[in-house]
Design an enzyme around this catalytic site. Structure first.
Site, short mmCIF file in Angstrom:
data_model
loop_
_atom_site.label_atom_id
_atom_site.label_comp_id
_atom_site.label_asym_id
_atom_site.label_seq_id
_atom_site.Cartn_x
_atom_site.Cartn_y
_atom_site.Cartn_z
N CYS A 79 36.13 60.92 42.28
CA CYS A 79 36.02 60.93 43.74
C CYS A 79 36.30 59.54 44.30
CB CYS A 79 34.63 61.40 44.17
SG CYS A 79 34.25 63.11 43.74
N ASP A 125 30.70 24.87 36.07
CA ASP A 125 31.42 25.50 34.97
C ASP A 125 32.28 26.67 35.44
OD1 ASP A 125 30.09 23.82 33.13
OD2 ASP A 125 28.36 25.13 33.17
N CYS A 185 31.57 61.44 41.65
CA CYS A 185 31.99 60.92 40.35
C CYS A 185 33.03 59.82 40.53
CB CYS A 185 32.55 62.04 39.47
SG CYS A 185 34.04 62.80 40.15
N ASP A 219 26.47 25.73 28.20
CA ASP A 219 26.31 24.46 28.89
C ASP A 219 24.87 24.00 28.61
OD1 ASP A 219 26.81 22.30 30.59
OD2 ASP A 219 25.89 23.36 32.26
N ASP A 276 26.29 27.31 34.38
CA ASP A 276 25.49 27.38 35.60
C ASP A 276 26.23 28.00 36.77
OD1 ASP A 276 27.25 25.42 36.42
OD2 ASP A 276 25.79 23.79 36.32
#
Length: 711
Positions: free
Chosen positions: A27, A611, A24, A433, A607
């Site tokens: 852990c 950017d 989990c 973009d 992209d």
């Protein structure tokens, strides 16, 4: 064990370990905290899906034995990581869960067959003492062995935890099951009224269902990463000391090996180009359609397609350390990251063991003091231990994140972190973009004279350059030029019907007319006028539909682009976006995101390369294509497929995941608020406590599987 430490040229070192028993998010936190505290360790990262603990040492040295000793002190088994051994371990765990689940199911049904007459009477009449005793013993003969066998998964985990002087969630489960069996046997011996063998084995049966579902979900996440790694080249061509070529498995490539890559082949591992010139198609990695020219000394990334030249490169990394492998690790990271909700659940679960043990002890002591007697007080205490197990709380968010990440991967979406899903669910404004996002990022030939296209096509068919391929697509099938020579970064020349022709840059072809800024190629025969071919990037087929779908979900949108105003204006009008800005530098885009973020939750879709700054500053970020820089440094989500509509799917799944997580939290809180007092007051016996607790975990897990998008 120092021989297994990976040492890099920059002085850093690390080792991978296979950790058994971690189940989990709690852990993960416990293991990473303890290992990071080991002298010499700088960072530790546990991949819960694979069981792999990546340890990095601060001074370039480090001893794996000390890390393994620290893990064993926590109660976790650890060995050096080997993919085959890890796969075998996962297979063994799956088989063990299935067998334990089958045994628990058999025991629950048959123990209940003998317990039901004790509860309901036989044919409407109360059973006699001899018959009741027989039914109790038959229930014990069937239920007790099945409970002991099916519970070994929990008993072993609890024992390892106690041996390390710690308590995990399996400790109260184990105590509850063992006390239930002990009380049931004492009831038989003392001629008591009830036994709870069916409760013990039913509890384990339902808990094992949850464990098996979790195992399956994590298996899906591992499969996603494996599918991504399958994009790598399966073999590599290695050069020996005498320059002879030999094909070897990709896994056998080591840093320092000299590799040969022919045109049309993918770069097998990250490396430095030693000899040759070519153009690389990095669209798999960066989403950029334009090829990148490379020469000696340049870095070549694994997964890039060699378009033209014969290359010799020096390997700088193993296959598991390559660019594609790093993206694959994002898939795993997305299923295990500790988001805000996960951290909240972890804090609540961490309080569970002391609180529930205290509640059980107070129930026993208080009941006995109030005159219930040790038998009835012990039964109530056992019911409290069982009914308040926080499995539902522990599964509330991780199960949702795993289900959401797996669903998105099937739609071609890589989730970098669970926290990203939470932020995506909050966005109210989307910034696009243009190039490579709203457009395909693949140039198409604009209107040109058909005769010119037919003349240039034989040369275009002989090249793998994206612009040349656009010409070839426009011309269709046909003959190919002869005596073809491709000059990387310049163009291609060859014989067409016995005449020398060139296709490429203006200077290479001999054109004297200056370009006008558009993407272009020039074509012409020797000593003849040269012809210009123009290209444009088409809008994605689903761009307008995606914008409309986002508007329907209450989102506002705009375009921030570095392109010319005319091209941006046309794209905005075509997709239905009224707000746009053109000619922006990367810094201006980032500043625009900062201004928008003052009063909005902004999603940036870029992209991932030009950017990067804007992606990093947005509330959430999505990069189309499996862009290397974006996926590692800026973007939260990476779209590996061509469809822009995946953005809508991502937002829908993120919002659905938030609803499911909140539903699970609400249910877990309501369940414990009702179940704990009921058990303390004696309204719930161990049998119904087992059904209620296991049922709550099952409900939370099944609710997580309901994660989906809007239809």
């Amino acid at each position: 064990m120092d021989a297994f430490v990976r040492r890099k040229a920059d002085g850093r070192s690390g080792v991978d370990l296979l950790v058994r028993g971690a189940r989990c998010a709690g852990c993960i936190a416990k293991i990473e905290k303890a290992v990071t505290a080991v002298p010499g360790v700088s960072t530790a990262r546990l991949n819960l899906s694979l069981g792999r603990l990546a340890v990095h040492f601060a001074d370039g040295g480090g001893n794996p034995a000390t890390v393994i000793a620290a893990l064993e002190a926590l109660g976790y088994e650890a060995t050096l990581y080997e993919p085959g051994a890890a796969r075998d371990e996962r297979d063994r765990e799956g088989r063990r869960l299935i067998i334990a689940l089958a045994v628990a199911g058999f025991g629950a049904m048959n123990a209940m067959m003998f317990s039901v007459p004790l509860w309901a009477g036989l044919f409407g009449q109360e059973l006699g003492p001899a018959t009741r005793s027989l039914m109790m013993w038959l229930s014990a003969i069937v239920g007790a062995p099945c409970a002991i066998f099916a519970g070994m998964t929990f008993f072993e985990s609890a024992w390892r935890s106690l041996r390390a002087r710690r308590a995990n969630m399996d400790v109260p489960i184990s105590i509850g099951v063992i006390l239930t069996l002990v009380i049931s046997f004492s009831e038989i011996i003392l001629n008591g009224r009830d036994v709870y063998f069916d409760a013990a084995v039913s509890l384990l049966f339902l808990l094992l269902i949850g464990r098996w579902l979790e195992h399956v979900l994590r298996g899906k996440a591992r499969s996603a990463a494996a599918d991504l790694l399958a994009m790598q080249a399966p073999t590599a061509t290695r050069l020996d000391g005498e320059g002879r070529e030999r094909a070897i498995p990709l896994a056998d490539v080591r840093p320092g090996d000299r590799l040969r890559v022919r045109p049309g082949e993918r770069i097998p591992v990250d490396g430095v180009l030693e000899d040759g010139r070519s153009e690389l198609d990095n669209s798999l990695l960066t989403g950029e359609s334009a090829p990148e020219s490379v020469a000696a000394g340049d870095i070549c990334r694994a997964g890039a397609l060699n378009l033209s030249g014969l290359l010799t490169l020096k390997a700088e990394a193993r296959s598991e350390d390559s660019a594609l492998a790093s993206i694959a690790r994002l898939v795993d990271a997305g299923t295990q990251s500790r988001s805000r909700y996960v951290r909240l659940a972890d804090k609540a679960a961490a309080l569970y063991v002391p609180i529930v043990h205290s509640a059980a002890f107070l129930t026993f002591a208080g009941g006995w003091a109030l005159g219930l007697g040790p038998r009835e007080a012990a039964i109530r205490a056992v019911a409290v231990l069982i009914v308040t197990c926080p499995c539902a709380l522990g599964l509330a968010v991780p199960a949702v994140q795993v289900a959401a990440s797996s669903r998105l991967f099937r739609r071609g979406v890589l989730v970098k972190s669970g926290a990203a899903l939470e932020r995506l669910a909050e966005v109210d404004h989307v910034v696009f973009d243009k190039t490579g996002v709203l457009t395909e990022g693949r140039p198409e030939l604009l209107d040109a004279d058909p005769a010119t296209i037919r003349m240039a096509a034989p040369l275009a068919r002989a090249s793998r350059h994206p612009l040349a391929r656009a010409v070839a697509r426009a011309a269709g099938d046909g003959p190919m030029a002869t005596d073809v020579v491709e000059c990387p970064g310049l163009g291609i020349e060859g014989q067409i019907d016995g005449r020398m022709a060139r296709l490429g840059r203006a200077g290479f072809v001999g054109a004297t007319v200056p370009g006008q800024g558009e993407t272009e190629l020039w074509f012409g025969f020797a000593d003849e006028p040269k012809v210009r071919l123009l290209f444009a990037d088409r809008l994605r087929a689903d761009a307008a539909e995606t914008v409309a779908a986002l508007k329907a979900r209450g989102l506002t949108m705009e375009i921030l682009s570095g392109d010319l105003a005319g091209a941006v204006s046309e794209a905005a009008a075509a997709v239905g976006i009224t707000g746009w800005r053109a000619g922006l530098t990367p810094q201006e885009k980032a500043e625009a995101i900062d201004r928008l973020s003052i009063d909005r939750k902004v999603l940036m879709v870029g992209d991932g390369l030009n950017d990067a700054a804007a992606l990093a500053r947005a509330h959430a970020a999505i990069a189309p294509g499996t862009a290397l820089e974006a996926s590692q440094n800026a973007a939260d989500i990476v779209l590996s497929g061509p469809a822009l509509g995946a953005v809508v799917e991502v937002i829908d799944v993120a919002r659905s995941a938030r609803r499911r997580a909140l539903e699970n939290f609400s249910f877990a809180a309501l369940y414990n608020a009702v179940a704990a007092p009921a058990a303390m007051l004696g309204f719930v016996n161990p049998f119904f406590a087992a059904l209620a607790m296991s049922g709550s975990s099952l409900i939370v897990t099944l609710n997580a599987l309901r994660v989906g998008g809007r239809k």
